[in-house]
Design an enzyme around this catalytic site. Structure first.
Site, PDB file in Angstrom:
ATOM      1  N   HIS A   1       0.805  -1.218   0.000  1.00 48.21           N
ATOM      2  CA  HIS A   1       0.000   0.000   0.000  1.00 48.21           C
ATOM      3  C   HIS A   1       0.846   1.280   0.000  1.00 48.21           C
ATOM      4  CE1 HIS A   1      -2.976  -2.729   2.458  1.00 48.21           C
ATOM      5  NE2 HIS A   1      -2.971  -3.035   1.172  1.00 48.21           N
TER       6      HIS A   1
HETATM    7  C1  LIG Z   1      -0.787  -7.744  -4.056  1.00 46.15           C
HETATM    8  C2  LIG Z   1      -1.586  -6.534  -3.657  1.00 46.15           C
HETATM    9  C3  LIG Z   1      -2.685  -6.705  -2.822  1.00 46.15           C
HETATM   10  C4  LIG Z   1      -3.427  -5.592  -2.451  1.00 46.15           C
HETATM   11  N1  LIG Z   1      -4.566  -5.770  -1.729  1.00 46.15           N
HETATM   12  C5  LIG Z   1      -5.356  -4.712  -1.463  1.00 46.15           C
HETATM   13  C6  LIG Z   1      -6.613  -4.887  -0.847  1.00 46.15           C
HETATM   14  O1  LIG Z   1      -7.039  -6.009  -0.576  1.00 46.15           O
HETATM   15  N2  LIG Z   1      -7.350  -3.791  -0.583  1.00 46.15           N
HETATM   16  C7  LIG Z   1      -6.915  -2.534  -0.871  1.00 46.15           C
HETATM   17  O2  LIG Z   1      -7.598  -1.579  -0.538  1.00 46.15           O
HETATM   18  N3  LIG Z   1      -5.749  -2.336  -1.491  1.00 46.15           N
HETATM   19  C8  LIG Z   1      -4.984  -3.405  -1.820  1.00 46.15           C
HETATM   20  N4  LIG Z   1      -3.823  -3.220  -2.516  1.00 46.15           N
HETATM   21  C9  LIG Z   1      -3.430  -1.856  -2.853  1.00 46.15           C
HETATM   22  C10 LIG Z   1      -4.271  -1.228  -3.964  1.00 46.15           C
HETATM   23  O3  LIG Z   1      -4.530  -2.136  -4.993  1.00 46.15           O
HETATM   24  C11 LIG Z   1      -3.494  -0.032  -4.480  1.00 46.15           C
HETATM   25  O4  LIG Z   1      -3.250   0.825  -3.380  1.00 46.15           O
HETATM   26  C12 LIG Z   1      -4.226   0.750  -5.536  1.00 46.15           C
HETATM   27  O5  LIG Z   1      -4.565  -0.050  -6.635  1.00 46.15           O
HETATM   28  C13 LIG Z   1      -3.325   1.881  -5.997  1.00 46.15           C
HETATM   29  O6  LIG Z   1      -4.027   2.660  -6.913  1.00 46.15           O
HETATM   30  P1  LIG Z   1      -3.241   3.611  -7.910  1.00 46.15           P
HETATM   31  O7  LIG Z   1      -4.205   4.148  -8.871  1.00 46.15           O
HETATM   32  O8  LIG Z   1      -2.416   4.564  -7.124  1.00 46.15           O
HETATM   33  O9  LIG Z   1      -2.173   2.647  -8.637  1.00 46.15           O
HETATM   34  P2  LIG Z   1      -2.389   1.308  -9.428  1.00 46.15           P
HETATM   35  O10 LIG Z   1      -3.716   0.699  -9.159  1.00 46.15           O
HETATM   36  O11 LIG Z   1      -1.198   0.485  -9.140  1.00 46.15           O
HETATM   37  O12 LIG Z   1      -2.384   1.766 -10.951  1.00 46.15           O
HETATM   38  C14 LIG Z   1      -1.303   2.436 -11.530  1.00 46.15           C
HETATM   39  C15 LIG Z   1      -1.222   2.013 -12.991  1.00 46.15           C
HETATM   40  O13 LIG Z   1      -0.363   2.937 -13.658  1.00 46.15           O
HETATM   41  C16 LIG Z   1       0.420   2.220 -14.582  1.00 46.15           C
HETATM   42  N5  LIG Z   1       1.633   3.001 -14.840  1.00 46.15           N
HETATM   43  C17 LIG Z   1       2.650   3.260 -13.996  1.00 46.15           C
HETATM   44  N6  LIG Z   1       3.568   4.023 -14.601  1.00 46.15           N
HETATM   45  C18 LIG Z   1       3.114   4.258 -15.842  1.00 46.15           C
HETATM   46  C19 LIG Z   1       3.613   4.994 -16.937  1.00 46.15           C
HETATM   47  N7  LIG Z   1       4.769   5.652 -16.863  1.00 46.15           N
HETATM   48  N8  LIG Z   1       2.884   5.020 -18.088  1.00 46.15           N
HETATM   49  C20 LIG Z   1       1.695   4.341 -18.181  1.00 46.15           C
HETATM   50  N9  LIG Z   1       1.187   3.639 -17.165  1.00 46.15           N
HETATM   51  C21 LIG Z   1       1.883   3.597 -16.009  1.00 46.15           C
HETATM   52  C22 LIG Z   1       0.703   0.915 -13.883  1.00 46.15           C
HETATM   53  O14 LIG Z   1       1.083  -0.079 -14.818  1.00 46.15           O
HETATM   54  C23 LIG Z   1      -0.624   0.638 -13.190  1.00 46.15           C
HETATM   55  O15 LIG Z   1      -1.441  -0.158 -14.001  1.00 46.15           O
HETATM   56  C24 LIG Z   1      -3.045  -4.300  -2.890  1.00 46.15           C
HETATM   57  C25 LIG Z   1      -1.939  -4.150  -3.714  1.00 46.15           C
HETATM   58  C26 LIG Z   1      -1.215  -5.244  -4.115  1.00 46.15           C
HETATM   59  C27 LIG Z   1      -0.032  -5.067  -5.023  1.00 46.15           C
END
Ligand SMILES: Cc1cc2nc3c(=O)[nH]c(=O)nc-3n(C[C@H](O)[C@H](O)[C@H](O)COP(=O)(O)OP(=O)(O)OC[C@H]3O[C@@H](n4cnc5c(N)ncnc54)[C@H](O)[C@@H]3O)c2cc1C
Length: 623
Positions: free
Chosen positions: A558
């Site tokens: 997270h």
């Molecule tokens: C194994 C695991 C289990 C988890 N379990 C939970 C849970 O049960 N409950 C919960 O609340 N949270 C959980 N989380 C955390 C939650 O999924 C994340 O906090 C959340 O998805 C983050 O959201 P975000 O939009 O910041 O990033 P993300 O959802 O990670 O999305 C970011 C996206 O941006 C893309 N990206 C990055 N850099 C670039 C670039 N330069 N150009 C184009 N694309 C790019 C990535 O490929 C990714 O697809 C878990 C995480 C993991 C890894």
């Protein structure tokens, strides 16, 4: 793999899981490890090979013979001797062990895992997404808004923008996975393909923290465990009062959280599918009189195959690739996959779009005067820095991880933790006072053997008894003590856990020990070298009192806070509405903007704040 690297893998494998004592055939083990290692980024692969060669060299130096020429006991002694050299050597051996066990276990259980997936029909078909691979896209696209990242934040923001009538292009570095692939692809290939850097990301520090990050259309929501908590009210209040993040004002955030819950179809884990791992947590809590409950999750139709972390083979886990993204596409949004955003284009202080790189090295420009950066807390700062927008001194700092420790317990009866919901029940007894949230958490079958202590005969014995082991995990609310930075375009993470947070981890371990023993565990697997197993709570307490937190095995899922949003221009790179300071038209809508650790699993917090930021964007364009 070079013949030298193969021999080094075979040597280490023969010490860890000796074939003579029932371990896998050496050639099979080498093949299993190579299947995974081939997917690692070059740096990780080199580090791994250097580690394996060092073990080989250590055997020659200490015994005069290669590991494979020693008997199994002597091989085991070599590993023990290296691990005892100090915390760094111990951590290095544990790292090698974790990789070998992951690759071995995933293959050993692959057939069971795929059979389990095939037992039931899919809960729902793949969603209708307008996804085009970047190589099939023209080099220039025009849109009202370009969104970087299709995960929790990016998907929600894109949906609002598309619904408001803005032509929206979402750029995603990862690819789209189909449910058919999740039903038929080998687990290690799913793991390596669905995570950034094949899932081997580490935050450097003492101890280092393993930090898997999703990379796919749908971001980390494709691989997350589906746990859905609202940020606690005191956290919302703090974001609002201390950081001036008006978007988080509880009355306002509640509406967005309601929307997220409805979109994700959040509901508590039904007891019928929970599985024994979760039930033991509830039993332990009941015996202690502690507050506990089934976890609310976004997994309508889940039948507990315990594969969330490598892509749900039934499309039951309801990530944003199944809801917000198709809803955005229904309103005209387009997703470009295999597109790594290289830089945000801007001129004269105004956003002009995003330049992304295709896999063949060519570029694609999305020209748009609104740019939403949602690449996740570890990638967003690097993208902004590469774009010449990294001037704020706090950008990339304030990284909170919500670090986690695990404790396992052996029971006289079978638990088979991987037959049940992966993350199923939670104890929040220590949450309000200590910031400790305990969750019964398993792994996909075969992929969690790194909790087992020892090498050789001892380790093989544990693998035989794996079905009798329950695993709990605890996360602690931490200070933003970490930092993200880039070296040669690669993201590096540094995180030295604050002393107070390390103390909370110890509290968490003790609490999980209490729960395991109260639920009937006959011994607890501590993960600590001084006493890998203990048979009573006082023995665990004594061990924890004697152990340095630097020896703990930490993981985190997270990351947040690296582009914190708030009213204080000195401390927050992003303003209270979600705009990156210092440039017009660049907004941030992902985990980076959380000003502090949300103290619960963060996806709902991130999604709700992204919805709020997107509404600000729409309002801004209407002025
Ligand atoms: C194994 C695991 C289990 C988890 N379990 C939970 C849970 O049960 N409950 C919960 O609340 N949270 C959980 N989380 C955390 C939650 O999924 C994340 O906090 C959340 O998805 C983050 O959201 P975000 O939009 O910041 O990033 P993300 O959802 O990670 O999305 C970011 C996206 O941006 C893309 N990206 C990055 N850099 C670039 C670039 N330069 N150009 C184009 N694309 C790019 C990535 O490929 C990714 O697809 C878990 C995480 C993991 C890894």
């Amino acid at each position: 793999m070079t013949p030298l690297a193969q021999r080094a893998t075979a040597s280490f494998g023969s010490a860890l899981l000796p074939q003579e004592l029932g371990g896998p055939a050496t050639a099979q083990l080498v093949e299993r490890v190579e299947r995974y290692v081939a997917r690692l980024p070059a740096m990780s692969r080199m580090a791994l090979r250097a580690g394996l060669l060092s073990v080989t060299a250590a055997s020659y130096l200490t015994t005069g013979r290669s590991l494979t020429r020693l008997d199994p006991d002597a091989r085991e002694r070599v590993l023990r001797r290296i691990a005892a050299l100090g915390p760094d050597a111990g951590a290095a051996i544990e790292g090698l062990k974790a990789i070998v066990l992951l690759a071995n276990g995933a293959d050993a259980y692959a057939a069971e895992l795929l059979d389990r997936a095939a037992e039931h029909d899919v809960a729902r078909p793949d969603a209708a997404l307008d996804v085009t691979a970047s190589l099939d896209c023209p080099s220039v696209l025009r849109a009202d808004a370009a969104v970087v990242g299709s995960g929790a934040g990016g998907a929600m923001a894109a949906r609002t923008l598309a619904r408001a009538g803005l032509s929206t292009v979402v750029l995603e570095e990862g690819r789209r996975w189909t449910v058919e692939e999740f039903r038929s692809t080998h687990p290690i290939d799913r793991y390596a393909g669905l995570y950034r850097g094949a899932g081997a990301t580490i935050a450097l520090g003492r101890p280092a923290v393993v930090l898997p990050i999703g990379r796919a259309v749908g971001g980390s929501t494709v691989v997350n465990s589906g746990t859905c908590y609202r940020p606690p009210l005191p956290v919302q209040q703090r974001w609002c009062d201390e950081f001036g993040l008006t978007l988080a004002e509880p009355d306002r955030l509640t509406g967005y959280l309601d929307d997220v819950e409805q979109t994700l179809q959040v509901a508590p884990v039904p007891l019928e599918i929970m599985g024994r791992n979760g039930r033991l947590l509830l039993d332990g809590a009941a015996a202690l009189g502690w507050q506990a409950a089934p976890i609310p999750r976004n997994a309508p139709g889940c039948d507990a195959c315990c594969q969330c972390a490598i892509g749900c083979p039934r499309n039951a886990k309801f990530g944003v690739h199944l809801n917000a993204l198709p809803q955005a596409c229904a309103h005209g949004a387009r997703i470009v996959s295999h597109a790594r955003a290289e830089r945000v284009l801007h001129a004269r202080g105004r956003a002009q779009g995003v330049r992304a790189r295709r896999p063949d090295g060519t570029t694609i420009d999305v020209l748009a005067d609104t740019v939403v950066v949602a690449a996740g807390a570890t990638e967003t700062p690097g993208l902004l820095c590469r774009s010449g927008l990294g001037g704020h001194p706090r950008l990339g700092r304030n990284l909170a991880l919500h670090p986690a420790v695990a404790l396992a317990g052996r029971f006289d009866h079978e638990v088979t933790a991987w037959r049940g919901v992966l993350q199923s029940a939670a104890v929040d007894e220590l949450h309000a006072v200590h910031g400790v949230l305990i969750e019964a958490t398993s792994t996909p079958p075969g992929m969690g053997s790194m909790v087992f202590p020892g090498y050789g005969a001892e380790l093989l014995g544990w693998l035989d008894r794996a079905a009798h082991v329950a695993t709990f995990g605890a996360m602690v609310a931490d200070r933003g003590a970490g930092r993200v930075f880039s070296v040669g375009g690669e993201t590096l993470l540094r995180y030295n856990i604050a002393r107070g947070d390390a103390a909370k981890l110890v509290t968490a371990l003790e609490a999980m020990g209490k729960l395991l023993f109260a639920a009937g565990a006959v011994e607890v697997l501590t993960g600590l070298p001084a006493a890998p197993t203990v048979a009573s709570l006082p023995a665990l307490q004594d061990l924890l009192a004697r152990s340095s937190p630097k020896r703990l095995h930490l993981a985190a899922f997270h990351p947040t806070g690296t582009a914190a949003a708030g009213s204080d221009a000195q401390h927050c790179p992003v303003d209270p509405r979600g705009r990156l300071r210092g440039v017009d038209g660049v907004w941030v809508a992902d985990a980076s903007i959380l000003p502090s650790c949300p103290e619960v699993n963060p996806q709902m917090s991130i999604m709700a704040l992204a919805l709020a930021v997107a509404d600000e964007i729409v309002a801004d364009r209407q002025v």
